[in-house]
Write an enzyme that holds these catalytic residues in place. Structure first.
Site, short mmCIF file in Angstrom:
data_model
loop_
_atom_site.label_atom_id
_atom_site.label_comp_id
_atom_site.label_asym_id
_atom_site.label_seq_id
_atom_site.Cartn_x
_atom_site.Cartn_y
_atom_site.Cartn_z
N ASP A 74 -38.72 -3.20 -32.71
CA ASP A 74 -39.56 -4.01 -31.82
C ASP A 74 -38.74 -4.79 -30.81
OD1 ASP A 74 -42.21 -4.93 -31.11
OD2 ASP A 74 -41.61 -6.88 -31.92
N MET B 117 -47.69 -9.89 -29.87
CA MET B 117 -47.90 -10.01 -28.42
C MET B 117 -46.71 -9.55 -27.60
SD MET B 117 -50.95 -11.10 -27.98
CE MET B 117 -50.82 -11.51 -26.23
N ARG B 118 -45.61 -9.14 -28.26
CA ARG B 118 -44.43 -8.75 -27.50
C ARG B 118 -44.73 -7.54 -26.62
NH1 ARG B 118 -40.65 -8.92 -31.22
NH2 ARG B 118 -39.81 -10.92 -30.56
N ALA B 119 -45.56 -6.63 -27.11
CA ALA B 119 -45.88 -5.43 -26.33
C ALA B 119 -46.55 -5.79 -25.00
CB ALA B 119 -46.78 -4.50 -27.13
N VAL C 42 -43.83 -7.24 -22.69
CA VAL C 42 -42.92 -6.21 -22.20
C VAL C 42 -43.62 -5.31 -21.19
CG1 VAL C 42 -41.58 -4.17 -22.87
CG2 VAL C 42 -41.47 -6.25 -24.25
#
Length: 711
Positions: A199, A280-282, A285
């Site tokens: 991730d 929420m990183r997706a 990014v």
């Protein structure tokens, strides 16, 4: 070497043939390092490392404080820098560093080494920077990142999350900034990454060798030309390299002006929700990637094709739920989601544009409709000026070649493979009564099977072992460089000698001979070798489906415990090494899915083949202890004197101390108990398919506890 400081010129980035997604992902990170790096997945020999190393030559130079070993920026030096405080002085302009982290690096090599002896006796923080310090404000490249030891992965995760590296030894600590672009390459056949590290990579791309002959010819021609004269080859591509370097700089300048509208942001959020990504990183990014795509295309607004391309790069590795899922996205589902949540953006119809790489031509070469797609390379041309992936006049005629090259020849092969077992039905010559493969039941969580005793193998999560990490169980004199200091044992060793050493102050007089390092106990990864009975006695569809489900569950457990795995199958007249020992559970699952059944039961052949495989693996890696898992009903009917020969083979394995577990697959109301007899010959343990389930073990414990309370 930690950085690429050699006199031989790097292979030019613009000379790389094909691999459009990879080149685009790397370029987007050059434009916006906040995207978060790239993970490159692909088969061996596809120039993954060549493309990554070539990126460093395109990155803009950085200004650093003169003499600072930690690359502090002159306008904003790190207040906690070990070389600080910095005074106004000389500023060095240097190329962006690309630091390579070897798979076998030590912890001290990665984070740096603190001289504990001087720290205890003199109170001096004598610190030697590691690779994380070298990579600050640069690129950290890990080849074969999936083979990186767990303790190094933990350190990388900490540094990536905090933007700093901490070195702590018994109360003495050093901190320095460590912000870097993380780039990793891996061959999925050798095992997968831990989800936490996976991730941390902003983007991921899959690469494969082209099946297009003209493109392969171009690859070979260029490589031979480079090997014959690296400097001359680099000089021929210098103009294209400069052009691309200037374009990166221009995109970086434009990046702050790019607007991410509400419509595009809504599409990003809807896409991440539709593909059920974790956290929420997706979303973040994807937003950064779409913005970088717009800047790369020379635009100040984010369009739908930017969002689509960002999803294809940022989501595949985040939507996977277990190591057996195929990577990638359902592009039809992606298009439906984008259409459903599309805004009022105009000019986003890229399907009718014959040139998907239009933005590479700049403002005059295709306008905004290309969505920042990577330049494509035709391959057969001789001159670098006509082969350059950055030249707009080539993109129009070459755009269709990239997707068709690798895929066209493979499609018929994938269609024919499932039919192979059907064509070799029971009674066919040489088939040994083979029946078509059946599917596996759903995998489940298994109880932990481990190797007795205390090992010293690679860090993992299965059997007890002396490791670099874990709970402290004692102290010893260091062998070579000092590892983790055992402070109490060190003080205890030095205390009796203080008067003889003339101690007069408060400090402790410590000599090298006084130092003691901690002995720690953790868990190791093992070699789990499966020996699977595929004979006719196991061939009942429901029964074999349950057996495959059990083995699949054990494979998943081996993945989570960081084991190597191998698989032997036996049926008919012999045994086959279906999967040589590897870290790839995906390969094991694929072999298991295609496993046919039928014929007699040459149990002895399976055990003898296991003995040979373990003998070879012991020579390769003596510290990795094996665990033999035999999945069978215990019958032995194949070959001369099948029962006696199987018993002798089992005793041979037991005599060498091989830990073993027999998974008893016998079914029906009348049971012969042959698997239990085999386990006794192996001096191992026998468990049934039901007992293999972790939930059944937990239920048994709860039942026993309940009965005790009731009594």
């Amino acid at each position: 070497m930690t950085t690429a400081h050699n006199t031989t010129p790097q292979y030019p980035f613009t000379a790389v043939v094909g691999m459009d997604d990879l080149r685009l992902a790397l370029l987007l990170n050059a434009v916006s390092p906040a995207v978060g790096g790239v993970l490159v997945r692909g088969e061996k020999g596809t120039a993954k490392s060549t493309a990554v190393r070539a990126l460093s030559a395109l990155m803009p130079h950085v200004d650093v404080v003169g003499g600072c070993r930690f690359a502090c920026a002159p306008d904003a030096p790190d207040p906690g820098c070990p070389d600080g405080p910095h005074e106004t002085g000389a500023v060095e302009d240097r190329p962006t560093r690309m630091v390579e982290l070897p798979v076998g690096a030590s912890e001290d090599r990665l984070v740096g080494a603190l001289d504990i002896e001087r720290a205890l006796s003199e109170g001096v923080k004598a610190f030697e920077p590691g690779l994380l310090a070298d990579a600050h404000r640069g690129i950290l490249y890990v080849d074969e990142v999936n083979l990186l030891h767990d303790h190094l992965v933990d350190l990388l995760l900490d540094a990536a999350a905090m933007g700093a590296s901490y070195v702590e030894r018994e109360g003495v600590s050093v901190r320095h900034a460590a912000r870097f672009l993380l780039v990793g390459t891996m061959n999925p056949e050798e095992g997968e990454l831990r989800p936490q590290l996976l991730d941390r990579f902003g983007l991921t791309v899959e690469v494969a060798a082209s099946r297009e002959p003209d493109q392969r010819v171009s690859v070979v021609r260029r490589r031979l030309a480079y090997d014959a004269d690296p400097a001359g080859f680099a000089a021929r591509w210098a103009a294209e390299e400069d052009e691309l370097r200037h374009r990166i700089a221009a995109a970086r300048e434009l990046l702050p002006e790019v607007t991410l509208g509400d419509a595009a942001l809504r599409q990003i959020a809807a896409t991440c929700a539709a593909f059920e990504v974790d956290g929420m990183r997706a979303d973040i990014v994807m937003a950064r990637t779409a913005t970088a795509l717009a800047a790369w295309a020379g635009r100040t607004d984010v369009l739908e094709e930017d969002v689509r391309q960002a999803a294809l790069l940022a989501l595949p590795h985040r939507r996977r739920r277990n190591p057996f899922d195929a990577p990638g996205l359902d592009e039809d589902k992606l298009d439906r989601t984008l259409e459903e949540f599309g805004g009022a953006d105009e000019g986003t119809d890229g399907e009718d544009d014959p040139d998907p790489d239009g933005p590479d031509g700049g403002p005059d070469g295709g306008g905004p409709d290309g969505g920042g797609q990577p330049p494509q390379d035709g391959g057969p041309e001789e001159s670098p000026h006509t082969e350059s992936p950055e030249l707009p006049h080539q993109q129009e005629r070459e755009a269709p070649q990239a997707p068709e090259g690798p895929e066209a020849p493979e499609a018929p092969e994938r269609q024919e493979q499932p039919a192979a077992p059907e064509q070799s039905q029971e009674g066919a010559p040489g088939a040994g009564g083979q029946k078509a493969a059946v599917g596996a039941t759903e995998p489940f969580r298994t109880r932990r099977l481990d190797v007795p005793g205390l090992g010293e193998g690679a860090d993992g999560r299965r059997s007890r072992a002396r490791t670099a990490h874990g709970r402290t169980t004692g102290a010893r004199r260091p062998h070579g460089a000092l590892g983790k200091l055992h402070l109490a044992a060190t003080v205890q060793a030095a205390a009796p000698h203080q008067r003889a050493r003339g101690r007069s102050g408060r400090g402790l007089v410590v000599r090298r001979d006084d130092l003691r390092e901690a002995v720690r106990e953790g868990r190791e990864g093992n070699l789990v070798l499966f020996v699977v009975d595929a004979s006719g006695s196991m061939a009942a569809r429901k029964r074999m489906s349950a057996v495959k489900g059990a083995v699949l569950s054990l494979l998943l457990d081996a993945y989570q415990r960081r084991d190597k795995i191998g698989m032997i199958t036996f049926r008919g007249t012999g045994a086959e090494l279906a999967l040589p020992p590897t870290s790839s559970v995906e390969a094991g699952a694929a072999r298991l899915e295609q496993l046919p059944t039928g014929g007699r039961t040459p149990l002895s052949e399976g055990l003898l083949r296991a003995h040979e495989v373990l003998r070879v693996e012991r020579m390769r890696d003596a510290s990795r202890r094996p665990l033999l898992v035999v999945v069978t009903d215990g019958r032995a009917t194949g070959g001369p004197e099948p029962v006696g020969r199987a018993a002798r083979a089992a005793r041979l394995l037991a005599g060498e101390g091989t830990a073993s577990v027999v998974v008893d697959c016998e079914a029906g109301p009348v049971r012969l108990g042959l698997a239990g007899e085999l386990a006794r010959e192996l001096q191992g343990t026998a468990i049934t398919l039901d007992e293999l389930r972790a939930d059944s073990v937990s239920a048994l414990v709860r039942t026993v506890q309940g009965n005790r309370k009731a009594a």
